[in-house]
Design an enzyme around this catalytic site. Structure first.
Site, mmCIF file in Angstrom:
data_model
loop_
_atom_site.group_PDB
_atom_site.id
_atom_site.type_symbol
_atom_site.label_atom_id
_atom_site.label_comp_id
_atom_site.label_asym_id
_atom_site.label_seq_id
_atom_site.Cartn_x
_atom_site.Cartn_y
_atom_site.Cartn_z
ATOM 1 N N CYS A 82 0.834 -1.215 0.000
ATOM 2 C CA CYS A 82 0.000 0.000 0.000
ATOM 3 C C CYS A 82 0.868 1.265 0.000
ATOM 4 O O CYS A 82 1.471 1.579 -1.018
ATOM 5 C CB CYS A 82 -0.994 -0.047 1.148
ATOM 6 S SG CYS A 82 -2.406 1.032 0.879
ATOM 7 N N HIS A 192 -3.284 -5.340 1.699
ATOM 8 C CA HIS A 192 -2.647 -5.561 3.008
ATOM 9 C C HIS A 192 -2.746 -7.021 3.450
ATOM 10 O O HIS A 192 -3.586 -7.338 4.305
ATOM 11 C CB HIS A 192 -3.357 -4.713 4.069
ATOM 12 C CG HIS A 192 -3.152 -3.243 3.940
ATOM 13 N ND1 HIS A 192 -2.125 -2.575 4.566
ATOM 14 C CD2 HIS A 192 -3.850 -2.308 3.262
ATOM 15 C CE1 HIS A 192 -2.194 -1.298 4.284
ATOM 16 N NE2 HIS A 192 -3.231 -1.101 3.482
ATOM 17 N N GLU A 194 -0.958 -8.485 5.459
ATOM 18 C CA GLU A 194 -0.514 -8.608 6.852
ATOM 19 C C GLU A 194 -1.660 -8.551 7.847
ATOM 20 O O GLU A 194 -1.460 -8.848 9.029
ATOM 21 C CB GLU A 194 0.529 -7.520 7.171
ATOM 22 C CG GLU A 194 0.002 -6.092 7.326
ATOM 23 C CD GLU A 194 -0.271 -5.370 6.009
ATOM 24 O OE1 GLU A 194 -0.192 -6.009 4.941
ATOM 25 O OE2 GLU A 194 -0.569 -4.160 6.057
#
Ligand code: GLN
Length: 212
Positions: A82, A192, A194
């Site tokens: 991002c 994302h 994560e």
């Protein structure tokens, strides 16, 4: 190179903690990077999501910008998520007037690109080198699309000849837009991974670091 290279996560601003956890879950050794000496000690680096304009300023204040540009030019494996994708891009559209990037990745990204339709959204998409991997654990049967979470995300508006598009938005108003790319040792996603518990992108990156 040792079997478990040390991967840094830039910890100036943004969701570095989630990346540290995802890297560790992917079997990598992960440390926060905030100082030039810490940068010098890592074999790979994650640039987290956050706010690219703020990270850009902090990189200069913390005197990390020049050494990082140098290490990227020397082939340091870097994964940008991002805001991290924006920082890796050679060119940014809709940046602030004084915004700089680190560069290295021959792409033009548009910042906050999906905002014209919707700020944040989620979709499942195929990512080359990722969605064919089994998860939640290596050896599990259930490979499949990546659940991609976009939060005021950039997209890749143009990619140079050396850049491989790994994933595109499958449907909706932004269908066909490139949101995951790789060029040599540089990997970037608009989304994302994560924050989803899916460690496959981080596993791919850890492999890139080991191979470098
Ligand atoms: N819009 C942010 C930027 O311009 C990126 C958002 C994110 O990293 N989730 O940097």
């Amino acid at each position: 190179m040792s079997a478990s290279p040390v991967i840094g996560v830039l910890g100036l601003q943004g969701d570095s903690r989630e990346h540290l956890a995802a890297l560790r879950a992917a079997g990598a050794e992960a440390v926060v990077v905030r100082r030039p000496a810490e940068l010098a000690a890592v074999q790979g680096l994650v640039l987290p999501g956050g706010e690219s304009t703020v990270i850009d300023k902090l990189l200069r204040i913390f005197e990390l910008r020049d050494p990082l540009v140098e290490r990227i030019a020397d082939g340091l494996p870097v994964y940008g998520s991002c805001a991290g994708m924006i920082l890796l891009a050679d060119r940014v559209l809709d940046g602030t007037h004084d915004q700089q990037t680190l560069g290295g990745l021959d792409v033009t990204v548009r910042r906050n690109a999906f905002g014209r339709q919707v700020d944040s959204f989620e979709t499942d998409l195929e990512v080359d080198g990722v969605s064919d991997r089994a998860w939640p654990s290596p050896g599990a049967e259930d490979a499949g699309p990546v659940h991609a979470v976009f939060i005021r995300a950039p997209w890749v508006e143009q990619a140079g000849p050396g850049v491989e598009a790994l994933g595109v938005v499958p449907e909706g108003p932004a269908a066909g837009t490139i949101v995951a790319v790789r060029a040599g040792n540089l990997l970037a996603t608009s989304f994302h991974p994560e924050i989803t518990g899916d460690t496959r992108v981080h596993r791919l990156f850890a492999e890139m670091v080991r191979a470098a």
